[in-house]
Scaffold this motif. Structure first.
Motif, short mmCIF file in Angstrom:
data_model
loop_
_atom_site.label_atom_id
_atom_site.label_comp_id
_atom_site.label_asym_id
_atom_site.label_seq_id
_atom_site.Cartn_x
_atom_site.Cartn_y
_atom_site.Cartn_z
N ASP A 296 67.37 -33.32 41.80
CA ASP A 296 66.35 -33.63 40.79
C ASP A 296 67.04 -33.54 39.43
OD1 ASP A 296 63.95 -34.22 39.57
OD2 ASP A 296 62.97 -32.31 40.03
N VAL A 297 66.38 -34.10 38.41
CA VAL A 297 66.93 -33.91 37.07
C VAL A 297 66.50 -32.52 36.57
CG1 VAL A 297 67.00 -36.36 36.51
CG2 VAL A 297 64.93 -35.06 35.98
N GLY A 298 67.23 -32.01 35.59
CA GLY A 298 66.91 -30.69 35.05
C GLY A 298 65.89 -30.76 33.93
N MET A 321 62.91 -39.94 40.02
CA MET A 321 63.99 -39.22 39.34
C MET A 321 64.73 -38.26 40.27
SD MET A 321 63.75 -40.54 36.49
CE MET A 321 64.67 -39.65 35.25
N GLY A 322 64.09 -37.93 41.38
CA GLY A 322 64.69 -37.01 42.33
C GLY A 322 64.04 -37.18 43.68
N ASN A 328 60.15 -28.92 45.85
CA ASN A 328 61.07 -28.27 44.91
C ASN A 328 61.91 -29.24 44.08
OD1 ASN A 328 60.26 -25.67 45.39
ND2 ASN A 328 61.64 -25.42 47.16
N PHE A 329 61.81 -30.54 44.41
CA PHE A 329 62.63 -31.52 43.68
C PHE A 329 61.78 -32.64 43.08
CE2 PHE A 329 65.02 -29.76 47.32
CZ PHE A 329 65.85 -28.92 46.58
N GLN A 330 60.52 -32.31 42.79
CA GLN A 330 59.64 -33.35 42.25
C GLN A 330 59.36 -33.20 40.76
OE1 GLN A 330 56.07 -33.12 44.64
NE2 GLN A 330 55.25 -31.38 43.50
#
Ligand code: AMP
Length: 397
Positions: A296-298, A321-322, A328-330
Protein backbone atom coordinates in the motif's frame (compact mmCIF):
# COMPACT_ATOMS: atom_id res chain seq x y z
CA UNK A 1 -28.38 14.60 -34.36
CA UNK A 2 -30.66 11.61 -33.99
CA UNK A 3 -30.34 10.05 -30.54
CA UNK A 4 -32.30 7.95 -28.11
CA UNK A 5 -33.92 11.01 -26.53
CA UNK A 6 -35.29 12.52 -29.74
CA UNK A 7 -35.98 9.38 -31.82
CA UNK A 8 -39.67 8.63 -32.38
CA UNK A 9 -40.18 5.06 -31.18
CA UNK A 10 -43.96 4.98 -31.56
CA UNK A 11 -45.07 1.82 -33.32
CA UNK A 12 -41.42 0.75 -33.79
CA UNK A 13 -39.75 -2.45 -32.69
CA UNK A 14 -36.40 -1.68 -31.11
CA UNK A 15 -33.78 -4.41 -31.28
CA UNK A 16 -31.56 -3.66 -28.28
CA UNK A 17 -28.15 -5.21 -27.71
CA UNK A 18 -27.84 -5.30 -23.94
CA UNK A 19 -25.09 -6.75 -21.80
CA UNK A 20 -26.99 -9.21 -19.62
CA UNK A 21 -23.91 -11.33 -19.05
CA UNK A 22 -24.76 -11.52 -15.35
CA UNK A 23 -23.47 -13.96 -12.72
CA UNK A 24 -25.83 -16.84 -11.87
CA UNK A 25 -25.90 -19.05 -8.80
CA UNK A 26 -24.54 -22.43 -9.96
CA UNK A 27 -27.25 -24.37 -8.17
CA UNK A 28 -30.42 -22.31 -8.37
CA UNK A 29 -29.47 -20.49 -11.60
CA UNK A 30 -30.72 -17.30 -10.03
CA UNK A 31 -29.13 -13.94 -10.84
CA UNK A 32 -26.66 -13.06 -8.06
CA UNK A 33 -25.78 -9.53 -9.25
CA UNK A 34 -28.25 -7.65 -11.44
CA UNK A 35 -26.24 -4.44 -11.87
CA UNK A 36 -26.13 -4.87 -15.64
CA UNK A 37 -29.86 -5.48 -15.94
CA UNK A 38 -30.63 -2.41 -13.84
CA UNK A 39 -28.16 -0.39 -15.90
CA UNK A 40 -30.05 -1.14 -19.12
CA UNK A 41 -33.50 -0.46 -17.65
CA UNK A 42 -33.63 3.30 -18.44
CA UNK A 43 -33.15 2.62 -22.16
CA UNK A 44 -35.74 -0.16 -22.27
CA UNK A 45 -38.33 1.74 -20.24
CA UNK A 46 -37.82 4.92 -22.28
CA UNK A 47 -38.62 3.04 -25.50
CA UNK A 48 -41.69 1.36 -24.01
CA UNK A 49 -42.95 4.65 -22.62
CA UNK A 50 -42.59 6.25 -26.02
CA UNK A 51 -44.80 3.72 -27.79
CA UNK A 52 -42.21 1.21 -28.95
CA UNK A 53 -41.79 -2.49 -28.31
CA UNK A 54 -38.48 -4.07 -27.35
CA UNK A 55 -36.53 -7.13 -28.49
CA UNK A 56 -33.59 -7.81 -26.19
CA UNK A 57 -30.49 -9.66 -27.36
CA UNK A 58 -27.42 -10.48 -25.30
CA UNK A 59 -24.75 -13.04 -24.67
CA UNK A 60 -24.38 -14.95 -21.40
CA UNK A 61 -21.15 -16.73 -20.50
CA UNK A 62 -19.02 -18.52 -23.03
CA UNK A 63 -20.97 -21.41 -24.54
CA UNK A 64 -18.82 -23.66 -26.76
CA UNK A 65 -21.22 -24.30 -29.58
CA UNK A 66 -24.99 -24.63 -29.63
CA UNK A 67 -27.54 -24.56 -26.84
CA UNK A 68 -26.46 -25.15 -23.23
CA UNK A 69 -29.11 -24.74 -20.55
CA UNK A 70 -26.79 -23.04 -18.08
CA UNK A 71 -26.05 -20.30 -20.61
CA UNK A 72 -29.67 -19.81 -21.69
CA UNK A 73 -31.12 -16.35 -21.17
CA UNK A 74 -34.29 -18.08 -20.05
CA UNK A 75 -32.55 -18.18 -16.65
CA UNK A 76 -32.82 -14.42 -16.33
CA UNK A 77 -36.21 -13.70 -17.91
CA UNK A 78 -38.11 -13.56 -14.62
CA UNK A 79 -35.49 -11.43 -12.92
CA UNK A 80 -35.46 -9.00 -15.84
CA UNK A 81 -39.23 -8.78 -15.71
CA UNK A 82 -39.03 -7.93 -11.98
CA UNK A 83 -36.42 -5.24 -12.56
CA UNK A 84 -38.40 -3.65 -15.42
CA UNK A 85 -41.80 -4.09 -13.81
CA UNK A 86 -43.26 -5.44 -17.07
CA UNK A 87 -43.73 -9.00 -18.35
CA UNK A 88 -40.91 -10.31 -20.54
CA UNK A 89 -41.64 -12.96 -23.19
CA UNK A 90 -38.95 -15.42 -24.18
CA UNK A 91 -38.05 -16.83 -27.59
CA UNK A 92 -36.10 -20.08 -27.32
CA UNK A 93 -33.63 -18.95 -29.99
CA UNK A 94 -32.25 -15.68 -31.32
CA UNK A 95 -33.11 -16.37 -34.97
CA UNK A 96 -35.51 -18.72 -36.80
CA UNK A 97 -39.21 -18.82 -37.60
CA UNK A 98 -40.53 -19.14 -34.05
CA UNK A 99 -38.43 -16.19 -32.83
CA UNK A 100 -39.46 -14.05 -35.82
CA UNK A 101 -43.12 -14.90 -35.23
CA UNK A 102 -42.82 -13.76 -31.62
CA UNK A 103 -41.05 -10.51 -32.45
CA UNK A 104 -43.47 -9.70 -35.28
CA UNK A 105 -46.45 -10.17 -32.97
CA UNK A 106 -45.11 -7.80 -30.29
CA UNK A 107 -47.47 -4.96 -29.47
CA UNK A 108 -46.26 -1.52 -28.34
CA UNK A 109 -45.18 -1.69 -24.69
CA UNK A 110 -44.21 -5.38 -24.88
CA UNK A 111 -40.78 -6.94 -24.35
CA UNK A 112 -39.31 -10.08 -25.86
CA UNK A 113 -35.98 -11.61 -24.87
CA UNK A 114 -34.09 -13.66 -27.46
CA UNK A 115 -31.85 -16.52 -26.39
CA UNK A 116 -28.05 -16.28 -26.15
CA UNK A 117 -26.54 -14.94 -29.38
CA UNK A 118 -23.34 -16.87 -28.62
CA UNK A 119 -25.13 -20.19 -29.18
CA UNK A 120 -24.10 -19.40 -32.75
CA UNK A 121 -20.39 -19.21 -33.54
CA UNK A 122 -21.35 -16.70 -36.22
CA UNK A 123 -21.87 -14.17 -33.42
CA UNK A 124 -18.22 -13.88 -32.43
CA UNK A 125 -17.04 -14.19 -36.04
CA UNK A 126 -19.18 -11.15 -36.86
CA UNK A 127 -20.85 -13.16 -39.64
CA UNK A 128 -22.78 -10.92 -42.00
CA UNK A 129 -25.63 -13.28 -42.89
CA UNK A 130 -26.21 -14.08 -39.19
CA UNK A 131 -26.23 -10.35 -38.46
CA UNK A 132 -28.83 -9.85 -41.17
CA UNK A 133 -30.97 -12.57 -39.60
CA UNK A 134 -30.75 -10.84 -36.21
CA UNK A 135 -31.64 -7.52 -37.83
CA UNK A 136 -35.00 -8.94 -38.98
CA UNK A 137 -36.31 -8.53 -35.42
CA UNK A 138 -36.32 -4.75 -35.37
CA UNK A 139 -37.09 -1.48 -37.12
CA UNK A 140 -34.43 0.33 -35.14
CA UNK A 141 -31.18 -0.95 -33.58
CA UNK A 142 -30.08 0.31 -30.18
CA UNK A 143 -26.69 -0.62 -28.76
CA UNK A 144 -26.55 -0.33 -24.98
CA UNK A 145 -23.86 -2.90 -24.29
CA UNK A 146 -20.77 -0.84 -23.56
CA UNK A 147 -18.96 -3.83 -22.05
CA UNK A 148 -18.85 -5.52 -25.47
CA UNK A 149 -18.47 -2.40 -27.63
CA UNK A 150 -14.80 -3.25 -28.23
CA UNK A 151 -15.75 -6.50 -29.97
CA UNK A 152 -16.68 -6.58 -33.66
CA UNK A 153 -19.32 -9.25 -33.11
CA UNK A 154 -22.52 -9.71 -35.09
CA UNK A 155 -24.93 -8.35 -32.46
CA UNK A 156 -22.63 -5.57 -31.22
CA UNK A 157 -21.34 -4.20 -34.51
CA UNK A 158 -22.16 -5.85 -37.84
CA UNK A 159 -25.93 -5.82 -37.31
CA UNK A 160 -25.87 -2.00 -37.31
CA UNK A 161 -25.25 -1.90 -41.06
CA UNK A 162 -28.76 -3.27 -41.66
CA UNK A 163 -30.21 -0.16 -40.01
CA UNK A 164 -28.51 2.58 -42.04
CA UNK A 165 -30.84 5.33 -40.78
CA UNK A 166 -32.14 3.86 -37.55
CA UNK A 167 -29.25 3.06 -35.22
CA UNK A 168 -28.67 4.62 -31.84
CA UNK A 169 -26.77 4.36 -28.60
CA UNK A 170 -28.76 3.56 -25.47
CA UNK A 171 -28.47 5.79 -22.40
CA UNK A 172 -25.80 3.58 -20.85
CA UNK A 173 -23.33 3.83 -23.74
CA UNK A 174 -24.20 7.48 -24.24
CA UNK A 175 -23.29 8.15 -20.60
CA UNK A 176 -20.01 6.23 -20.84
CA UNK A 177 -18.93 8.04 -23.99
CA UNK A 178 -19.92 11.45 -22.67
CA UNK A 179 -18.03 11.00 -19.42
CA UNK A 180 -14.77 9.84 -21.02
CA UNK A 181 -15.02 12.55 -23.66
CA UNK A 182 -15.61 15.07 -20.93
CA UNK A 183 -12.46 14.02 -19.08
CA UNK A 184 -10.30 13.83 -22.19
CA UNK A 185 -11.63 16.83 -24.11
CA UNK A 186 -12.74 19.36 -21.52
CA UNK A 187 -10.62 22.43 -21.00
CA UNK A 188 -11.30 22.48 -17.24
CA UNK A 189 -8.08 22.37 -15.27
CA UNK A 190 -6.29 20.86 -13.50
CA UNK A 191 -6.94 17.40 -14.87
CA UNK A 192 -5.59 14.66 -12.63
CA UNK A 193 -5.34 10.98 -13.51
CA UNK A 194 -4.65 8.39 -10.86
CA UNK A 195 -3.40 5.17 -12.39
CA UNK A 196 -2.80 2.27 -10.05
CA UNK A 197 -3.24 -1.46 -10.16
CA UNK A 198 -0.83 -4.28 -10.49
CA UNK A 199 1.34 -3.77 -13.54
CA UNK A 200 2.91 -1.10 -15.71
CA UNK A 201 2.63 -3.44 -18.69
CA UNK A 202 -1.18 -3.42 -18.71
CA UNK A 203 -1.44 0.36 -18.24
CA UNK A 204 1.32 1.63 -20.49
CA UNK A 205 -0.87 2.64 -23.45
CA UNK A 206 -3.22 4.58 -21.20
CA UNK A 207 -0.36 6.31 -19.43
CA UNK A 208 1.23 7.35 -22.70
CA UNK A 209 -2.05 8.78 -23.94
CA UNK A 210 -2.78 10.53 -20.66
CA UNK A 211 0.61 12.27 -20.69
CA UNK A 212 -0.68 14.39 -23.57
CA UNK A 213 -3.78 15.38 -21.66
CA UNK A 214 -3.26 15.61 -17.92
CA UNK A 215 -1.74 18.17 -15.57
CA UNK A 216 -1.10 15.62 -12.81
CA UNK A 217 -0.49 11.92 -13.13
CA UNK A 218 -0.42 9.95 -9.89
CA UNK A 219 1.06 6.48 -10.14
CA UNK A 220 0.06 4.01 -7.43
CA UNK A 221 -0.44 0.33 -6.68
CA UNK A 222 1.98 -2.42 -7.60
CA UNK A 223 3.21 -0.59 -10.69
CA UNK A 224 4.76 2.19 -8.59
CA UNK A 225 7.64 -0.09 -7.53
CA UNK A 226 8.84 -0.47 -11.11
CA UNK A 227 9.13 3.33 -11.27
CA UNK A 228 10.92 3.45 -7.91
CA UNK A 229 13.40 0.80 -9.01
CA UNK A 230 13.93 2.61 -12.32
CA UNK A 231 14.94 5.65 -10.27
CA UNK A 232 17.53 3.54 -8.45
CA UNK A 233 15.51 2.73 -5.33
CA UNK A 234 15.58 -0.52 -3.32
CA UNK A 235 12.17 -2.18 -3.53
CA UNK A 236 12.84 -5.49 -1.73
CA UNK A 237 10.37 -8.16 -2.79
CA UNK A 238 7.75 -5.77 -4.13
CA UNK A 239 6.06 -6.40 -7.44
CA UNK A 240 8.47 -5.24 -10.16
CA UNK A 241 8.47 -5.70 -13.91
CA UNK A 242 12.16 -5.68 -14.72
CA UNK A 243 11.39 -5.66 -18.45
CA UNK A 244 9.64 -2.33 -17.97
CA UNK A 245 12.33 -0.36 -16.16
CA UNK A 246 13.24 1.34 -19.43
CA UNK A 247 9.60 2.11 -20.14
CA UNK A 248 9.21 3.62 -16.66
CA UNK A 249 12.28 5.82 -17.24
CA UNK A 250 10.87 6.98 -20.56
CA UNK A 251 7.52 7.84 -18.96
CA UNK A 252 9.32 9.92 -16.32
CA UNK A 253 11.30 11.74 -19.01
CA UNK A 254 8.22 12.28 -21.19
CA UNK A 255 6.31 13.68 -18.23
CA UNK A 256 9.11 16.15 -17.60
CA UNK A 257 9.27 17.14 -21.28
CA UNK A 258 5.51 17.63 -21.45
CA UNK A 259 5.27 19.57 -18.21
CA UNK A 260 3.16 16.91 -16.49
CA UNK A 261 3.45 16.67 -12.73
CA UNK A 262 4.15 12.93 -12.37
CA UNK A 263 3.67 11.92 -8.74
CA UNK A 264 5.37 8.70 -7.65
CA UNK A 265 4.74 7.51 -4.07
CA UNK A 266 7.37 8.48 -1.49
CA UNK A 267 6.46 6.09 1.31
CA UNK A 268 4.83 2.69 1.53
CA UNK A 269 3.31 0.13 3.86
CA UNK A 270 5.43 -3.01 3.62
CA UNK A 271 4.65 -6.57 4.67
CA UNK A 272 6.80 -9.65 5.22
CA UNK A 273 4.33 -11.77 3.25
CA UNK A 274 1.38 -11.30 0.89
CA UNK A 275 -1.17 -11.73 3.64
CA UNK A 276 -3.47 -9.52 5.67
CA UNK A 277 -1.94 -10.96 8.86
CA UNK A 278 1.65 -10.26 7.82
CA UNK A 279 3.96 -8.11 9.96
CA UNK A 280 3.76 -4.59 8.62
CA UNK A 281 5.66 -1.31 8.86
CA UNK A 282 5.79 1.99 7.03
CA UNK A 283 9.01 3.04 5.31
CA UNK A 284 10.34 5.38 2.62
CA UNK A 285 9.51 3.69 -0.67
CA UNK A 286 13.09 3.51 -1.97
CA UNK A 287 14.58 1.66 1.01
CA UNK A 288 12.42 -1.46 1.25
CA UNK A 289 14.44 -4.24 2.91
CA UNK A 290 14.86 -7.63 1.24
CA UNK A 291 12.12 -10.04 2.27
CA UNK A 292 9.55 -7.24 2.51
CA UNK A 293 7.08 -6.06 -0.12
CA UNK A 294 5.13 -2.84 -0.57
CA UNK A 295 1.40 -3.50 -0.52
CA UNK A 296 0.00 0.00 0.00
CA UNK A 297 1.12 3.60 -0.20
CA UNK A 298 2.19 5.28 3.03
CA UNK A 299 0.57 8.18 4.90
CA UNK A 300 2.78 10.92 3.41
CA UNK A 301 1.88 9.72 -0.08
CA UNK A 302 -1.82 9.47 0.78
CA UNK A 303 -1.74 13.06 2.04
CA UNK A 304 0.07 14.36 -1.02
CA UNK A 305 -2.36 12.57 -3.35
CA UNK A 306 -5.29 13.95 -1.37
CA UNK A 307 -3.94 17.48 -1.84
CA UNK A 308 -3.50 17.05 -5.59
CA UNK A 309 -6.94 15.48 -6.04
CA UNK A 310 -8.70 18.07 -3.87
CA UNK A 311 -7.50 20.91 -6.07
CA UNK A 312 -8.46 19.16 -9.35
CA UNK A 313 -11.39 20.01 -11.60
CA UNK A 314 -11.35 16.80 -13.65
CA UNK A 315 -10.38 13.44 -12.20
CA UNK A 316 -9.90 10.06 -13.79
CA UNK A 317 -9.20 7.09 -11.55
CA UNK A 318 -8.09 3.73 -12.88
CA UNK A 319 -6.62 1.12 -10.56
CA UNK A 320 -6.22 0.87 -6.77
CA UNK A 321 -3.30 2.30 -4.76
CA UNK A 322 -2.63 -0.94 -2.95
CA UNK A 323 -3.96 -4.40 -2.26
CA UNK A 324 -7.31 -2.95 -1.19
CA UNK A 325 -8.91 -6.39 -1.02
CA UNK A 326 -7.02 -6.87 2.27
CA UNK A 327 -8.06 -4.63 5.14
CA UNK A 328 -4.52 -3.76 6.24
CA UNK A 329 -3.57 -2.49 2.79
CA UNK A 330 -6.61 -0.45 1.82
CA UNK A 331 -5.79 2.86 3.51
CA UNK A 332 -4.20 4.49 0.45
CA UNK A 333 -7.06 3.46 -1.82
CA UNK A 334 -9.62 4.76 0.69
CA UNK A 335 -7.73 8.07 0.94
CA UNK A 336 -7.84 8.49 -2.84
CA UNK A 337 -11.52 7.53 -2.97
CA UNK A 338 -12.38 10.02 -0.21
CA UNK A 339 -10.39 12.80 -1.86
CA UNK A 340 -12.25 12.17 -5.13
CA UNK A 341 -15.56 12.29 -3.30
CA UNK A 342 -14.56 15.56 -1.65
CA UNK A 343 -13.44 17.14 -4.92
CA UNK A 344 -16.68 16.02 -6.58
CA UNK A 345 -18.74 17.60 -3.82
CA UNK A 346 -17.10 20.93 -4.57
CA UNK A 347 -17.75 20.79 -8.32
CA UNK A 348 -15.09 18.57 -9.91
CA UNK A 349 -16.09 15.94 -12.48
CA UNK A 350 -14.82 12.49 -11.51
CA UNK A 351 -14.79 9.36 -13.62
CA UNK A 352 -13.95 6.00 -12.11
CA UNK A 353 -13.04 3.77 -15.01
CA UNK A 354 -11.60 0.31 -15.20
CA UNK A 355 -12.14 -2.87 -13.24
CA UNK A 356 -10.57 -2.69 -9.81
CA UNK A 357 -11.06 0.96 -8.95
CA UNK A 358 -14.73 0.37 -9.71
CA UNK A 359 -14.67 -2.61 -7.34
CA UNK A 360 -12.93 -0.42 -4.75
CA UNK A 361 -15.39 2.48 -4.95
CA UNK A 362 -18.26 0.01 -4.63
CA UNK A 363 -16.59 -1.73 -1.69
CA UNK A 364 -16.30 1.59 0.15
CA UNK A 365 -19.94 2.48 -0.71
CA UNK A 366 -18.91 5.70 -2.42
CA UNK A 367 -20.15 5.00 -5.94
CA UNK A 368 -23.02 7.47 -5.71
CA UNK A 369 -20.71 10.25 -4.51
CA UNK A 370 -18.58 10.46 -7.64
CA UNK A 371 -19.69 11.77 -11.04
CA UNK A 372 -19.57 8.58 -13.07
CA UNK A 373 -18.64 4.95 -12.45
CA UNK A 374 -17.99 3.08 -15.66
CA UNK A 375 -19.40 -0.39 -16.23
CA UNK A 376 -17.16 -0.82 -19.24
CA UNK A 377 -14.09 -2.76 -18.07
CA UNK A 378 -11.97 -3.61 -21.11
CA UNK A 379 -14.08 -1.42 -23.40
CA UNK A 380 -13.53 1.60 -21.14
CA UNK A 381 -9.77 1.01 -21.14
CA UNK A 382 -9.64 0.76 -24.93
CA UNK A 383 -11.76 3.89 -25.30
CA UNK A 384 -9.46 5.75 -22.91
CA UNK A 385 -6.47 4.54 -24.89
CA UNK A 386 -7.97 6.31 -27.89
CA UNK A 387 -8.87 3.19 -29.85
CA UNK A 388 -11.95 3.32 -32.02
CA UNK A 389 -14.35 0.74 -30.60
CA UNK A 390 -16.11 -1.18 -33.39
CA UNK A 391 -19.49 -1.07 -31.64
CA UNK A 392 -19.28 2.69 -31.33
CA UNK A 393 -17.95 3.27 -34.84
CA UNK A 394 -20.80 1.15 -36.24
CA UNK A 395 -23.41 3.50 -34.81
CA UNK A 396 -21.54 6.69 -35.65
CA UNK A 397 -20.53 5.60 -39.16
P1 AMP B 1 -5.32 -3.91 -12.18
O1 AMP B 1 -6.33 -4.94 -12.58
O2 AMP B 1 -4.10 -3.86 -13.02
O3 AMP B 1 -5.95 -2.55 -11.95
O4 AMP B 1 -4.76 -4.40 -10.77
C1 AMP B 1 -5.55 -4.45 -9.62
C2 AMP B 1 -4.90 -5.34 -8.64
O5 AMP B 1 -3.64 -4.81 -8.28
C3 AMP B 1 -5.69 -5.47 -7.37
O6 AMP B 1 -6.15 -6.79 -7.25
C4 AMP B 1 -4.69 -5.13 -6.28
O7 AMP B 1 -4.71 -6.03 -5.19
C5 AMP B 1 -3.36 -5.25 -7.00
N1 AMP B 1 -2.33 -4.43 -6.37
C6 AMP B 1 -2.42 -3.16 -6.01
N2 AMP B 1 -1.29 -2.75 -5.38
C7 AMP B 1 -0.47 -3.82 -5.32
C8 AMP B 1 0.81 -4.04 -4.79
N3 AMP B 1 1.47 -3.07 -4.17
N4 AMP B 1 1.35 -5.26 -4.91
C9 AMP B 1 0.66 -6.25 -5.52
N5 AMP B 1 -0.56 -6.10 -6.06
C10 AMP B 1 -1.13 -4.91 -5.95
Amino acid sequence: MQNISNYDFSGKKALIRVDFNVPLDKETMEVTDDTRIRAAAPTILHILKNGGSVVLMSHLGRPKEGFEKKFSLENIVEHTSNVLGVPVKFAGDCIGEEAYKMSSELAPGEVLMLDNVRFYQEETFGDESFSEQLAKHGDVYVNDAFGTAHRAHASTTVVAKFFPHDKLFGFLIEGEIKSVDKVLNSTDKPLTAIVGGAKVSSKITIIERLLDKVDNLIVGGGMAYTFVKAKGGEVGNSLVENDYLGVAKKIMQDAEDKGVNLYIPVDTVIADKFDNDANIQQVKIDVIPDGWMGLDVGSETAEACTEIIRSSKLILWNGPMGVFEMENFQTGTIAVANAIVEATSTGAFSLIGGGDSVAAINKFNLADKVSYVSTGGGAMLEYLEGKELPGIAAIRG
